[in-house]
Design an enzyme around this catalytic site. Sequence first.
Site, PDB file in Angstrom:
ATOM      1  N   ARG A   1       5.064   0.111  -5.966  1.00  0.00           N
ATOM      2  CA  ARG A   1       5.020  -0.684  -4.741  1.00  0.00           C
ATOM      3  C   ARG A   1       4.052  -1.855  -4.861  1.00  0.00           C
ATOM      4  O   ARG A   1       4.124  -2.788  -4.066  1.00  0.00           O
ATOM      5  CB  ARG A   1       4.592   0.203  -3.562  1.00  0.00           C
ATOM      6  CG  ARG A   1       5.577   1.306  -3.244  1.00  0.00           C
ATOM      7  CD  ARG A   1       4.964   2.328  -2.317  1.00  0.00           C
ATOM      8  NE  ARG A   1       4.777   1.821  -0.977  1.00  0.00           N
ATOM      9  CZ  ARG A   1       5.675   1.910  -0.004  1.00  0.00           C
ATOM     10  NH1 ARG A   1       6.835   2.490  -0.238  1.00  0.00           N
ATOM     11  NH2 ARG A   1       5.433   1.436   1.190  1.00  0.00           N
TER      12      ARG A   1
ATOM     13  N   GLY B   1      -0.660  -1.235   6.449  1.00  0.00           N
ATOM     14  CA  GLY B   1      -0.388  -2.147   7.567  1.00  0.00           C
ATOM     15  C   GLY B   1      -1.609  -2.976   7.896  1.00  0.00           C
ATOM     16  O   GLY B   1      -2.577  -3.023   7.122  1.00  0.00           O
TER      17      GLY B   1
ATOM     18  N   TRP C   1      -3.146  -2.522  -1.479  1.00  0.00           N
ATOM     19  CA  TRP C   1      -2.817  -3.905  -1.842  1.00  0.00           C
ATOM     20  C   TRP C   1      -3.630  -4.764  -0.879  1.00  0.00           C
ATOM     21  O   TRP C   1      -3.370  -4.765   0.323  1.00  0.00           O
ATOM     22  CB  TRP C   1      -1.313  -4.139  -1.670  1.00  0.00           C
ATOM     23  CG  TRP C   1      -0.805  -5.426  -2.245  1.00  0.00           C
ATOM     24  CD1 TRP C   1      -0.412  -5.654  -3.531  1.00  0.00           C
ATOM     25  CD2 TRP C   1      -0.586  -6.652  -1.534  1.00  0.00           C
ATOM     26  NE1 TRP C   1       0.023  -6.948  -3.666  1.00  0.00           N
ATOM     27  CE2 TRP C   1      -0.077  -7.579  -2.459  1.00  0.00           C
ATOM     28  CE3 TRP C   1      -0.778  -7.062  -0.217  1.00  0.00           C
ATOM     29  CZ2 TRP C   1       0.249  -8.887  -2.120  1.00  0.00           C
ATOM     30  CZ3 TRP C   1      -0.457  -8.367   0.138  1.00  0.00           C
ATOM     31  CH2 TRP C   1       0.049  -9.266  -0.819  1.00  0.00           C
TER      32      TRP C   1
ATOM     33  N   GLU D   1       8.776 -14.256 -11.932  1.00  0.00           N
ATOM     34  CA  GLU D   1       7.990 -13.135 -11.416  1.00  0.00           C
ATOM     35  C   GLU D   1       7.522 -12.167 -12.501  1.00  0.00           C
ATOM     36  O   GLU D   1       6.475 -11.561 -12.354  1.00  0.00           O
ATOM     37  CB  GLU D   1       8.697 -12.395 -10.272  1.00  0.00           C
ATOM     38  CG  GLU D   1       9.942 -11.653 -10.622  1.00  0.00           C
ATOM     39  CD  GLU D   1      10.593 -10.987  -9.404  1.00  0.00           C
ATOM     40  OE1 GLU D   1       9.900 -10.684  -8.432  1.00  0.00           O
ATOM     41  OE2 GLU D   1      11.819 -10.771  -9.460  1.00  0.00           O
TER      42      GLU D   1
ATOM     43  N   CYS E   1       0.820  -1.206   0.000  1.00  0.00           N
ATOM     44  CA  CYS E   1       0.000   0.000   0.000  1.00  0.00           C
ATOM     45  C   CYS E   1       0.858   1.263   0.000  1.00  0.00           C
ATOM     46  O   CYS E   1       1.992   1.254   0.491  1.00  0.00           O
ATOM     47  CB  CYS E   1      -0.881   0.033   1.229  1.00  0.00           C
ATOM     48  SG  CYS E   1      -1.897  -1.409   1.413  1.00  0.00           S
TER      49      CYS E   1
ATOM     50  N   HIS F   1      19.238 -35.985  -9.066  1.00  0.00           N
ATOM     51  CA  HIS F   1      18.496 -36.539  -7.927  1.00  0.00           C
ATOM     52  C   HIS F   1      16.993 -36.266  -8.064  1.00  0.00           C
ATOM     53  O   HIS F   1      16.277 -36.328  -7.071  1.00  0.00           O
ATOM     54  CB  HIS F   1      19.033 -35.941  -6.618  1.00  0.00           C
ATOM     55  CG  HIS F   1      20.471 -36.289  -6.387  1.00  0.00           C
ATOM     56  ND1 HIS F   1      20.878 -37.541  -6.012  1.00  0.00           N
ATOM     57  CD2 HIS F   1      21.597 -35.557  -6.543  1.00  0.00           C
ATOM     58  CE1 HIS F   1      22.205 -37.561  -5.922  1.00  0.00           C
ATOM     59  NE2 HIS F   1      22.658 -36.366  -6.248  1.00  0.00           N
TER      60      HIS F   1
ATOM     61  N   GLU G   1      18.435 -16.936  -8.738  1.00  0.00           N
ATOM     62  CA  GLU G   1      18.014 -15.567  -9.046  1.00  0.00           C
ATOM     63  C   GLU G   1      17.470 -15.482 -10.477  1.00  0.00           C
ATOM     64  O   GLU G   1      16.467 -14.813 -10.731  1.00  0.00           O
ATOM     65  CB  GLU G   1      19.207 -14.619  -8.827  1.00  0.00           C
ATOM     66  CG  GLU G   1      18.980 -13.165  -9.192  1.00  0.00           C
ATOM     67  CD  GLU G   1      17.836 -12.477  -8.436  1.00  0.00           C
ATOM     68  OE1 GLU G   1      17.288 -13.060  -7.499  1.00  0.00           O
ATOM     69  OE2 GLU G   1      17.467 -11.367  -8.844  1.00  0.00           O
TER      70      GLU G   1
ATOM     71  N   LYS H   1      13.708 -14.291 -11.411  1.00  0.00           N
ATOM     72  CA  LYS H   1      13.443 -13.165 -12.330  1.00  0.00           C
ATOM     73  C   LYS H   1      12.443 -13.588 -13.396  1.00  0.00           C
ATOM     74  O   LYS H   1      11.508 -12.879 -13.700  1.00  0.00           O
ATOM     75  CB  LYS H   1      14.719 -12.718 -13.051  1.00  0.00           C
ATOM     76  CG  LYS H   1      15.698 -11.834 -12.346  1.00  0.00           C
ATOM     77  CD  LYS H   1      15.240 -10.500 -11.895  1.00  0.00           C
ATOM     78  CE  LYS H   1      14.458 -10.576 -10.631  1.00  0.00           C
ATOM     79  NZ  LYS H   1      15.098 -10.435  -9.378  1.00  0.00           N
TER      80      LYS H   1
HETATM   81  O1  M6R Z   1      13.197  -5.124  -0.169  1.00  0.00           O
HETATM   82  P1  M6R Z   1      13.737  -6.491   0.062  1.00  0.00           P
HETATM   83  O2  M6R Z   1      15.064  -6.707  -0.544  1.00  0.00           O
HETATM   84  O3  M6R Z   1      13.727  -6.869   1.524  1.00  0.00           O
HETATM   85  O4  M6R Z   1      12.704  -7.437  -0.655  1.00  0.00           O
HETATM   86  C1  M6R Z   1      12.813  -8.825  -0.601  1.00  0.00           C
HETATM   87  C2  M6R Z   1      11.975  -9.482  -1.670  1.00  0.00           C
HETATM   88  O5  M6R Z   1      10.621  -9.159  -1.494  1.00  0.00           O
HETATM   89  C3  M6R Z   1      12.397  -9.062  -3.082  1.00  0.00           C
HETATM   90  O6  M6R Z   1      13.742  -9.321  -3.310  1.00  0.00           O
HETATM   91  C4  M6R Z   1      11.551  -9.803  -4.130  1.00  0.00           C
HETATM   92  O7  M6R Z   1      11.852 -11.153  -4.121  1.00  0.00           O
HETATM   93  C5  M6R Z   1      11.775  -9.179  -5.515  1.00  0.00           C
HETATM   94  N1  M6R Z   1      10.526  -9.093  -6.212  1.00  0.00           N
HETATM   95  C6  M6R Z   1      12.691  -9.972  -6.361  1.00  0.00           C
HETATM   96  O8  M6R Z   1      12.853  -9.456  -7.635  1.00  0.00           O
END
Ligand code: M6R
Length: 612
Positions: free
Chosen positions: A27, A101, A74, A492, A2, A508, A485, A489
Site C-alpha cells: 500500500r 486517514g 505514509w 512511476e 497507511c 504543436h 498509460e 508506467k
Molecule cells: O485504485 P485506483 O484505481 O482508484 O487508483 C488510481 C490511481 O492511484 C492508480 O491507478 C495509480 O495511478 C497507479 N499507481 C498507476 O499504476
Amino acid sequence: MCGIVAYVGNKEAYSLILKGLKRLEYRGYDSSGVALLENGELNIYKKKGKVSELEAGLAGKELHATIGIGHTRWATHGEPNDVNAHPHFSNNRKLAVVHNGIIENYAAIKKNLISKGHTFQSETDTEVLIHFIEDIQAETGDSLESAVKLALKEVVGAYAIVVMSVDQPGQLIAARKGSPLVIGIGEEEYFFASDATPIIAYTKNVVYLDDYEVAVVRDGKLSIQNLDNTETIPYIQKLEMELEAIEKGGYDHFMIKEIFEQPRSIADSMRGRLRSSDSHLQLGGLSNHLDKLAQAERIVIVACGTSWHAGLVAEYLFEELARINVEVEYASEFRYRNPVIKENDIVIAISQSGETADTLAAIELAKSKGATIFGVCNVVGSSIARATHAGAYTHAGPEIGVASTKAFTAQVTVLTLIALATAKQKGTISEEVFRQLLTELENIPDKVEKVFENASKIKEIAFIFTYARNFIYLGRGLNFPVALEGALKLKEISYIHAEGYPAAEMKHGPIALIDEDMPVVFLATKDSSYEKIVSNIQEVKARKGRVIAIVTEGDTLIPGMVDFVIEVPETHEILTPLVSVIPLQLLSYYIAVMRGRNVDQPRNLAKSVTVE
Ligand code: M6R
C-alpha cells in the site's frame, strides 16, 4: 497508503501483526510500529523505514502478547521518523491507537488539550485523537467505548482506528469513516486490518465495517454499534481470495507476476458474462440498469491515474459503439468544480482499489446532484463499490504491485462489455458486429499470451534504453490512452521522465524535444490511423529520434523505418488497447529492474491513495 493490523486471541500477537504489516507493504508507507500488552504493560515499538527494519531492531527481544495493534504509516502530518510513526500513546500512556486517514480539525483540539496540560511527542493528528479520547474519558467518567464515540462525533475528517487500553487487556475498539477496515473472525480470535490480505491466512470469515460504525471485541465477543449506540448485527461474508493470489509464486516481483497473469485475469473479468456462440452478454450488476445507460444523454467518467486512462479508452468505446457523449474527468478536478450534472446523466467511477479518496468524493458530489452512479472496481466490498448505485467488478484478483497492470486490462475489458451491452440495448450495433466483437474478446487472452513471446526481445530493448533520461510515447485514437498509460508506467517505477501525447499533437510543441537522444515509443498498430501514424514516425525519424514501434504482426512497412519493433497480434481495432499495452508494461518493468528500482513499491507512491 497507511495500513492497520490488530489482533486479539490466543496466538503470539507480535509475529502475527508483523506478518500482516508485511502483507500491507504494497500500500506504500515510510515507517511502521506495534503496540503490545506484555505482562500488564502497554509497550510501543516503532521505526522509520521498512517493516524489516522494525523487525531487525526488535530481533532477540522476548515479545509475548496475545493482543496488539500495528501500523504502516505514509506520512501526512509530520515527516516520516520514529516519533511520528504509529501507534501513539495517550497523555497518561494507558491508551494506544493506530489510525489511517486525516483528522482535519486536529489543530483546534490540540490547542485546547495543551491548555489542559497535555504534552505531545509527535507532530501527528493521530496523537491528538488519542489524547482527546483520554480527555473525554477523564471528564465524563464513561467507558472507553463511549469516549471513543464521543470523540469521533467531534472530529472532522476521515479515519479508521483501532484503540487498546492497558486497563482492558482483552479489548480492542475499532471504528471507521471513509477509510476501510475489515474484521476477521477466527476461533476465539479477531483480526482487524485495512484490507483482507493480512487476514486470509487465518480465516475467510470477515465483516466489513461501515462508516460511523464502532466495533468492540470484549471477552471474546464482537459487537458493532453506530456512534449513537444503535446495535447492528455483524454481516459475516466469506472471502473469495486465495492465499496464493497475494504471494509472489516464484516471480521476482508482484508486478511481473501480475503482467503475466493477464491472460487469466482478462478471462476472469469476462467469465460467466459473455458467450459468443449465442451472442450472450450479461453483466449481473448492471442488467437492470441498461435502459438507463442506453437512454443517457451523457456519461461522465471519474477516476484517477491508470483508471483514468481506462476511462479514456471507454470514451472511445461508448461513443463508437453506443453513440453516447462521454466526458472523462480527473476525480480530483471534478470534485472541486461546480460540475453541470443533469438528471439523465450517468456517472461511471473506475477504481482498482475502490478506496481512492478523490474518486470517492467525486461520487458523493455527483450523488448530491441526483446522478446515477455506476462503479467499475476491482476490490470487492470496497468503499467505492458500496457508494455507487450499481456496478460491475473487474475480478482481476488482488493487485499488489503499486503499478497497475492487470487491473487496467480488466477495467478496459469490463468497460468494453458495458459499452457493448449498452449498444445492443440501444440498437446502435449490428448483430454481426456484436457477435464478431464477442468472439474476438474471447480470443484476447490467447493474443496477450502471444505478446509474451516477445518478452526477451523487449528485455533487450530495455537494456539499450536503461539510462535514457526522457521518453515520449505517441499514439492515436484508442492507442492515445495507451501511450499515456505506457508513459505513466515508466515514470512511476523507473523514475525516468516520460510524456504521453496524441501523435498528431507532437508537432504543436513536443517535436522540439526530438533529437538522437530521445527515445520515442509509437503505438503503430494496423488501424484506421495507420497511415497518419506512419507520417508521424517519419517526422520523428527526420529529426533523428530513436523509435520503438509497437506494430501489428506481419507489418512490413514500419520495421524498415524505425530502430526497434515489437509485434502484437492483430485484433479488432476496438480491442487494440488490450494487446498494445502489454509490451509497454514489460518495457517499463525491465527498465526499472535494470535500474535497480524497487519495482513493487516505488518511492513516494501508495497503492491506494486514501488522502486527497
Ligand atoms: O485504485 P485506483 O484505481 O482508484 O487508483 C488510481 C490511481 O492511484 C492508480 O491507478 C495509480 O495511478 C497507479 N499507481 C498507476 O499504476
